[in-house]
Motif scaffolding. Structure first.
Motif, PDB file in Angstrom:
ATOM      1  N   ASP A  43     -47.397  46.125   4.164  1.00 49.17           N
ATOM      2  CA  ASP A  43     -48.668  46.647   4.933  1.00 49.17           C
ATOM      3  C   ASP A  43     -49.098  47.493   4.038  1.00 49.17           C
ATOM      4  N   ILE A  83     -51.443  45.362   1.469  1.00 49.90           N
ATOM      5  CA  ILE A  83     -52.944  45.168   2.181  1.00 49.90           C
ATOM      6  C   ILE A  83     -53.823  46.463   2.240  1.00 49.90           C
ATOM      7  N   ASP A  84     -53.270  47.346   2.883  1.00 53.48           N
ATOM      8  CA  ASP A  84     -54.067  48.420   3.016  1.00 53.48           C
ATOM      9  C   ASP A  84     -54.838  49.128   1.822  1.00 53.48           C
ATOM     10  N   ARG A 137     -57.694  46.558   0.810  1.00 54.16           N
ATOM     11  CA  ARG A 137     -58.774  46.528   1.510  1.00 54.16           C
ATOM     12  C   ARG A 137     -59.559  47.846   1.334  1.00 54.16           C
ATOM     13  N   ILE A 158     -52.922  35.258   2.035  1.00 55.58           N
ATOM     14  CA  ILE A 158     -51.558  35.546   2.299  1.00 55.58           C
ATOM     15  C   ILE A 158     -50.761  34.354   2.690  1.00 55.58           C
ATOM     16  N   HIS A 218     -45.561  41.922  10.364  1.00 55.30           N
ATOM     17  CA  HIS A 218     -46.391  42.283   9.344  1.00 55.30           C
ATOM     18  C   HIS A 218     -47.694  41.342   9.119  1.00 55.30           C
ATOM     19  N   PHE A 219     -47.361  40.003   9.365  1.00 56.92           N
ATOM     20  CA  PHE A 219     -48.564  38.986   9.292  1.00 56.92           C
ATOM     21  C   PHE A 219     -49.494  39.123  10.245  1.00 56.92           C
ATOM     22  N   ARG A 228     -50.218  41.992  12.102  1.00 56.64           N
ATOM     23  CA  ARG A 228     -50.926  43.097  11.483  1.00 56.64           C
ATOM     24  C   ARG A 228     -52.031  42.535  10.577  1.00 56.64           C
ATOM     25  N   ALA A 229     -51.707  42.018   9.504  1.00 53.41           N
ATOM     26  CA  ALA A 229     -52.531  41.702   8.422  1.00 53.41           C
ATOM     27  C   ALA A 229     -53.655  40.629   9.126  1.00 53.41           C
ATOM     28  N   GLU A 230     -53.412  39.728   9.904  1.00 52.35           N
ATOM     29  CA  GLU A 230     -54.265  38.900  10.440  1.00 52.35           C
ATOM     30  C   GLU A 230     -55.444  39.636  11.074  1.00 52.35           C
ATOM     31  N   CYS A 275     -58.464  39.053   6.031  1.00 49.71           N
ATOM     32  CA  CYS A 275     -56.953  38.558   5.406  1.00 49.71           C
ATOM     33  C   CYS A 275     -57.025  37.188   6.271  1.00 49.71           C
ATOM     34  N   VAL A 321     -53.988  34.218   6.693  1.00 51.58           N
ATOM     35  CA  VAL A 321     -52.484  34.179   6.489  1.00 51.58           C
ATOM     36  C   VAL A 321     -52.209  32.614   6.766  1.00 51.58           C
TER      37      VAL A 321
END
Length: 196
Positions: free
Chosen positions: A8, A11-12, A15, A24, A36-37, A39-41, A46, A48
């Motif tokens: 996480d 990714i932060d 960004r 990802i 975690h995925f 959250r990224a999506e 992002c 995934v």
């Protein structure tokens, strides 16, 4: 594969640094780690890809490259990183910038294994593979780095390189060298977690 909160943070960091396209690959992570995925999506930057089982790092990289060529036709290149926080955002940016500046070269983030405090097994593993590459006339200080920047025109070639697991990254370096594609190393900070 089965990332934790460090993923996480990666990714932060990307960004916050201004990366607008982040591909990802979930290489078969279990249900417990899907948070975690998910959250990224939620972030527009992002995309995934989910593998239905562990297919290996080589397959994950190739599938990511395929999707980049399809979804981001305007991308000038790709920076590959590990999702465990081993690569600092400033170093990711530096490698990407160097690739854009030196359009005829592949860029590797090169760790310094001569610094005090580097775990012995990391030193031994990298120095051994560096010596092996030297036999083939290839001078590299860090053959095992996952931080690499490639030009867009290199991506179709990379998808033809053999290997589905960790051997893929070594094979890529060998094939680039065989095809006389220059490799530039950029010094990066060495981050170790759990003495690894």
């Amino acid at each position: 594969l089965n990332p934790n909160e460090k993923f996480d943070q990666v990714i932060d960091g990307l960004r916050e640094a201004g990366f607008e396209k982040i591909m990802i690959v979930d290489d078969g992570s279990d249900a417990e780690h899907q948070v975690h995925f998910t959250r990224a999506e939620a972030f527009p930057e992002c995309v995934v890809i989910h593998h239905d089982g562990n297919k290996g790092k080589g397959r994950a990289l190739k599938d990511g490259l395929i999707e980049i060529l399809k979804q981001f036709p305007e991308a000038e290149g790709v920076v590959t990183i590990d999702g465990d926080g081993q690569h600092l955002t400033k170093d990711i940016v530096a490698c990407g910038n160097r690739m854009l500046e030196e359009r005829d070269k592949v860029v590797l983030g090169c760790r310094n294994f001569d610094l005090p405090g580097v775990p012995a097994r990391s030193v031994a593993g990298n120095k051994t593979t560096s010596r092996l590459f030297r036999v083939f006339g290839i001078e590299l200080g860090d053959t095992q780095t996952g931080l690499r920047a490639f030009r867009r025109e290199d991506l179709p070639f990379m998808m033809e390189v053999e290997g589905e697991r960790f051997e893929y990254e070594m094979n890529v370096l060998m094939e680039f060298s065989k095809n006389r594609i220059p490799i530039r190393e950029v010094p990066i900070e060495t981050v170790y977690m759990d003495n690894n």
